[in-house]
Design a protein around this motif. Structure first.
Motif, PDB file in Angstrom:
ATOM      1  N   ASP A 212     -12.050   0.997 -16.777  1.00  0.00           N
ATOM      2  CA  ASP A 212     -11.719  -0.336 -16.297  1.00  0.00           C
ATOM      3  C   ASP A 212     -10.841  -1.060 -17.305  1.00  0.00           C
ATOM      4  OD1 ASP A 212     -13.236  -0.647 -13.797  1.00  0.00           O
ATOM      5  OD2 ASP A 212     -14.904  -0.143 -15.108  1.00  0.00           O
TER       6      ASP A 212
ATOM      7  N   ASN B 251       0.470  -6.403 -10.482  1.00  0.00           N
ATOM      8  CA  ASN B 251      -0.510  -6.456  -9.404  1.00  0.00           C
ATOM      9  C   ASN B 251      -0.341  -7.687  -8.530  1.00  0.00           C
ATOM     10  OD1 ASN B 251      -2.775  -6.051  -7.840  1.00  0.00           O
ATOM     11  ND2 ASN B 251      -4.129  -7.000  -9.331  1.00  0.00           N
TER      12      ASN B 251
ATOM     13  N   VAL C 289      -8.904   9.373  -8.281  1.00  0.00           N
ATOM     14  CA  VAL C 289      -8.168   8.385  -7.483  1.00  0.00           C
ATOM     15  C   VAL C 289      -6.984   8.999  -6.720  1.00  0.00           C
ATOM     16  CG1 VAL C 289      -6.694   7.610  -9.376  1.00  0.00           C
ATOM     17  CG2 VAL C 289      -7.193   6.064  -7.523  1.00  0.00           C
TER      18      VAL C 289
ATOM     19  N   GLN D   8       0.840  -1.207   0.000  1.00  0.00           N
ATOM     20  CA  GLN D   8       0.000   0.000   0.000  1.00  0.00           C
ATOM     21  C   GLN D   8       0.872   1.254   0.000  1.00  0.00           C
ATOM     22  OE1 GLN D   8      -2.423  -0.303   3.494  1.00  0.00           O
ATOM     23  NE2 GLN D   8      -3.723  -1.915   2.661  1.00  0.00           N
TER      24      GLN D   8
ATOM     25  N   ARG E 211      -3.239  -2.103  -9.642  1.00  0.00           N
ATOM     26  CA  ARG E 211      -3.759  -2.542  -8.359  1.00  0.00           C
ATOM     27  C   ARG E 211      -5.284  -2.664  -8.380  1.00  0.00           C
ATOM     28  NH1 ARG E 211      -3.327  -2.610  -2.741  1.00  0.00           N
ATOM     29  NH2 ARG E 211      -4.733  -1.114  -1.830  1.00  0.00           N
ATOM     30  N   VAL E 212      -5.964  -1.632  -8.914  1.00  0.00           N
ATOM     31  CA  VAL E 212      -7.430  -1.703  -8.938  1.00  0.00           C
ATOM     32  C   VAL E 212      -7.955  -2.143 -10.296  1.00  0.00           C
ATOM     33  CG1 VAL E 212      -7.704   0.019  -7.139  1.00  0.00           C
ATOM     34  CG2 VAL E 212      -7.738   0.735  -9.498  1.00  0.00           C
ATOM     35  N   MET E 213      -7.045  -2.423 -11.250  1.00  0.00           N
ATOM     36  CA  MET E 213      -7.421  -2.817 -12.604  1.00  0.00           C
ATOM     37  C   MET E 213      -8.388  -1.806 -13.223  1.00  0.00           C
ATOM     38  SD  MET E 213      -6.022  -5.209 -14.137  1.00  0.00           S
ATOM     39  CE  MET E 213      -4.614  -6.206 -13.710  1.00  0.00           C
TER      40      MET E 213
ATOM     41  N   ILE F  95      -0.957   1.986  -9.398  1.00  0.00           N
ATOM     42  CA  ILE F  95      -2.330   2.142  -8.895  1.00  0.00           C
ATOM     43  C   ILE F  95      -3.332   1.582  -9.906  1.00  0.00           C
ATOM     44  CG2 ILE F  95      -3.045   4.463  -9.699  1.00  0.00           C
ATOM     45  CD1 ILE F  95      -3.827   5.033  -6.790  1.00  0.00           C
TER      46      ILE F  95
END
Lengths: 331, 312
Positions: A155, A168, A252, A57, A244-246, A241
């Motif tokens: 996305d 990721n 953000v 993180q 990480r969240v795809m 980032i």
């Protein structure tokens, strides 16, 4: 009371060299004490899973903070990194589906470097105040991000074959890839800051601009480069980032600039310029993150976490200034 | 030069006035912050689209850009232009009360859309149209209860602290769970700020803290719910039921795939259509309720095919 403490700090410096060394390393000791205290109250805190999670993180903020350290050593600020992160993440996630991972990364990096060079040009060559320039840039980039996405979330759909998937979820020797990237980038940048001519010029520029003026160092060029570096590391964080969240949301990175700044200051870089270290910045970011994680594991509410975090930061800044001021008086 | 400008100005105003005279009603709209998120963008498009379907209506659609001072000025302008009705998506429920009162004094009905104005402003508005965010929280609680068969421990990821929708969805969820589903308890709540990355971080910390004790996750919107799902997948945990609110496209896909239990549909298109329909009723002199909630049905794998995939 504070004058007493201030005098105490003075005495440490004036009378006792050994204690002075302790005060200089106080931050590291504080970190270890912090880890120890939290581990007493929470069994999970020092488990490798939690430690890995927190460092993963921290990697996003940490990577940006590495670049921002250069800017701050040069005596300037970069408040546009949060919006740059949003923009970079949205751009790289959107282009990922359209033109593939590597071209997307290249395009995003180019775009951020252009933004960084505008920052750098205005601050270094036109001598505008960096606070104003980058604060303005913050809004400009935020606006650009909103225009680009027209408000929609992005996305990444083609996940499985992607290099993003590796960033990721991948591990090397059981260590998550974001942590490895974080460490490698940190080491490279520490060498750049401490071991090269550029680094020495930067410390001189931030520490004593007047002397630099007469020494023939092209300080404008040096300052300009620091903004490129901060744009570059923010680009790296954008990749982290987005993978990480795809995907990415156009907000953000909102508020990241302050957390990054907090990490850098906690790491001991002076806002007045001329001092700072990448390793300590990384430690600063880790302290912030472990502090928040520890408080969360102990079940404290979000608001309390923020109050405690910022009290610690303000305390650290005061400590830094108190120590530095006494030192300057002594010299 | 000045003469020329004056003539052009005159010509323009004649054009516009004849244009507006050609229609029966002029509706002024000022929205919160178009373009800042998918929901508001889609709402904006749907609203303009729907307006063209009323042949006797002319719309003046403005956007406050999230700025309350600008929105007050926009309402002032609309009052001065003597529009027949104002549809308002408040940027701030408190600060807009005085200008809404002025509109009422001038005899212009104000219809609040999407998120409500403050208590004090209620007496000056003609109607409210939007989702019932308390009910949405209740629906989410019902879904959670159903998914866990009435027994388990859940963690909650709330929206932006202080934002009314976030407060209501949390309240609806917590109250309904306590009243109707005593077997399910909330072991912790933390805010995710409507932010997917933040929610992922929050969920990672929840997993560290509670591990396999977590049976369910409630996220105040699907965007955050997907963040939680990412963290759960990464930790390789099975059998955690995730419930969201406001179904996003990503949430829709995840429900279909079976990795996400359910959500609450809130369509920006329904939101816009409802606001206009209420306004038309008022203009036509029909009686309307003060609070008008459009339907926000529950969606799970069982009934997902009845709904279209959200565009945001």
């Amino acid at each position: 009371m504070f004058s007493v403490i201030n005098r105490y700090m003075y005495d440490i410096y004036a009378k006792n060299v050994n204690l002075g060394v302790v005060a200089k390393q106080g931050f590291l000791i504080g970190f270890i004490v912090l880890l120890f205290v939290f581990s007493l109250f929470s069994d999970e805190f020092l488990q490798s899973r939690n430690v890995m999670t927190v460092i993963s993180q921290a990697a996003i903020i940490g990577v940006i903070a590495i670049g921002v350290t250069f800017v701050i050593v040069g005596g300037n600020l970069d408040l546009s990194v949060g919006s740059m992160l949003s923009f970079g993440a949205v751009l790289v996630a959107d282009l990922h589906d359209k033109i593939g991972a590597y071209p997307a990364i290249a395009c995003m990096m180019m775009a951020l470097l252009v933004i960084g060079s505008v920052n750098g040009f205005l601050v270094a060559y036109l001598k505008l105040n960096s606070l104003i320039v980058t604060l303005g840039m913050l809004s400009v980039i935020q606006g650009m991000t909103l225009i680009y996405t027209s408000g929609k979330n992005v996305d990444i759909t083609a996940q499985d074959t992607s290099v993003f998937d590796f960033i990721n979820k991948g591990t090397v020797f059981d260590i998550p890839v974001p942590i490895i990237l974080f460490i490698l980038l940190g080491l490279a940048m520490e060498i750049l800051l401490k071991g090269t001519v550029f680094g020495r010029k930067l410390f001189a520029t931030g520490g004593n601009p007047k002397a630099v003026l007469f020494s023939g160092i092209n300080s404008a060029k040096v300052v300009f480069s620091t903004y490129l570096l901060s744009a570059f590391t923010t680009g790296c964080a954008s990749i982290l980032i987005a993978s990480r969240v795809m995907g990415a949301q156009n907000t953000v990175g909102q508020g990241y600039e302050l957390v990054v700044l907090a990490g850098v200051i906690l790491g001991g870089a002076s806002l007045l310029g001329g001092s700072g270290s990448i390793i300590k910045t990384i430690l600063g970011v880790l302290v912030l993150k472990f502090l928040q994680n520890g408080l969360l594991l102990l079940g404290f509410q979000y608001y309390i976490q923020w109050v405690v975090t910022w009290v610690v930061i303000i305390f650290a800044v005061w400590l830094d200034i108190a120590v530095t001021r006494r030192k300057v008086l002594l010299d | 030069m000045q003469k020329k400008l004056a003539i052009t100005g005159l010509a323009f105003s004649i054009c516009f006035s004849t244009f507006s005279f050609a229609k029966d009603y002029v509706i002024g709209v000022t929205q919160n912050n178009v373009g800042v998120d998918s929901y508001q963008t889609t709402y904006d498009i749907a609203l303009k689209d729907t307006m063209t379907k009323y042949p006797n209506v002319e719309g003046i659609v403005l956007d406050a850009g999230g700025n309350v001072a600008r929105q007050i000025a926009q309402v002032q302008d609309l009052i001065q232009q003597e529009v027949d009705a104002i549809i308002l998506w408040p940027t701030n429920g408190q600060a807009l009360t005085p200008i809404v009162r002025k509109a009422k004094q001038m005899g212009i009905p104000v219809i609040i859309t999407n998120s409500n104005i403050s208590e004090k402003g209620q007496e000056f508005i003609t109607a409210f149209s939007g989702p019932n965010t308390i009910t949405q929280g209740q629906y989410a609680a019902e879904l959670m209860c159903e998914g866990l068969n009435g027994k388990g421990q859940v963690v909650q990821i709330t929206g932006q602290p202080g934002y009314q929708t976030a407060i209501n969805r949390q309240k609806g969820f917590e109250d309904s769970l306590a009243a109707d589903c005593p077997g399910v308890s909330i072991i912790d709540s933390q805010p995710g700020d409507w932010n997917r990355e933040k929610s992922q971080r929050v969920m990672e910390n929840f997993i560290t803290r509670f591990g396999t004790k977590i049976d369910g996750v409630y996220a105040a919107d699907d965007n955050m719910g997907i963040g939680a799902l990412n963290a759960i997948k990464e930790a390789d945990l099975k059998n955690i039921k995730i419930v969201g609110a406001t179904n996003f496209a990503v949430g829709y896909d995840a429900i279909k795939e079976g990795s996400y239990y359910g959500s609450v549909v809130q369509s920006p298109v329904s939101d816009a259509i409802a606001a206009l329909a209420i306004t038309m009723k008022i203009l036509n002199g029909d009686k309307v309720e003060k609070d008008n909630y459009f339907d926000t049905p529950k969606v799970t794998l069982a009934n997902i095919d009845e709904f279209e995939r959200p565009v945001f």
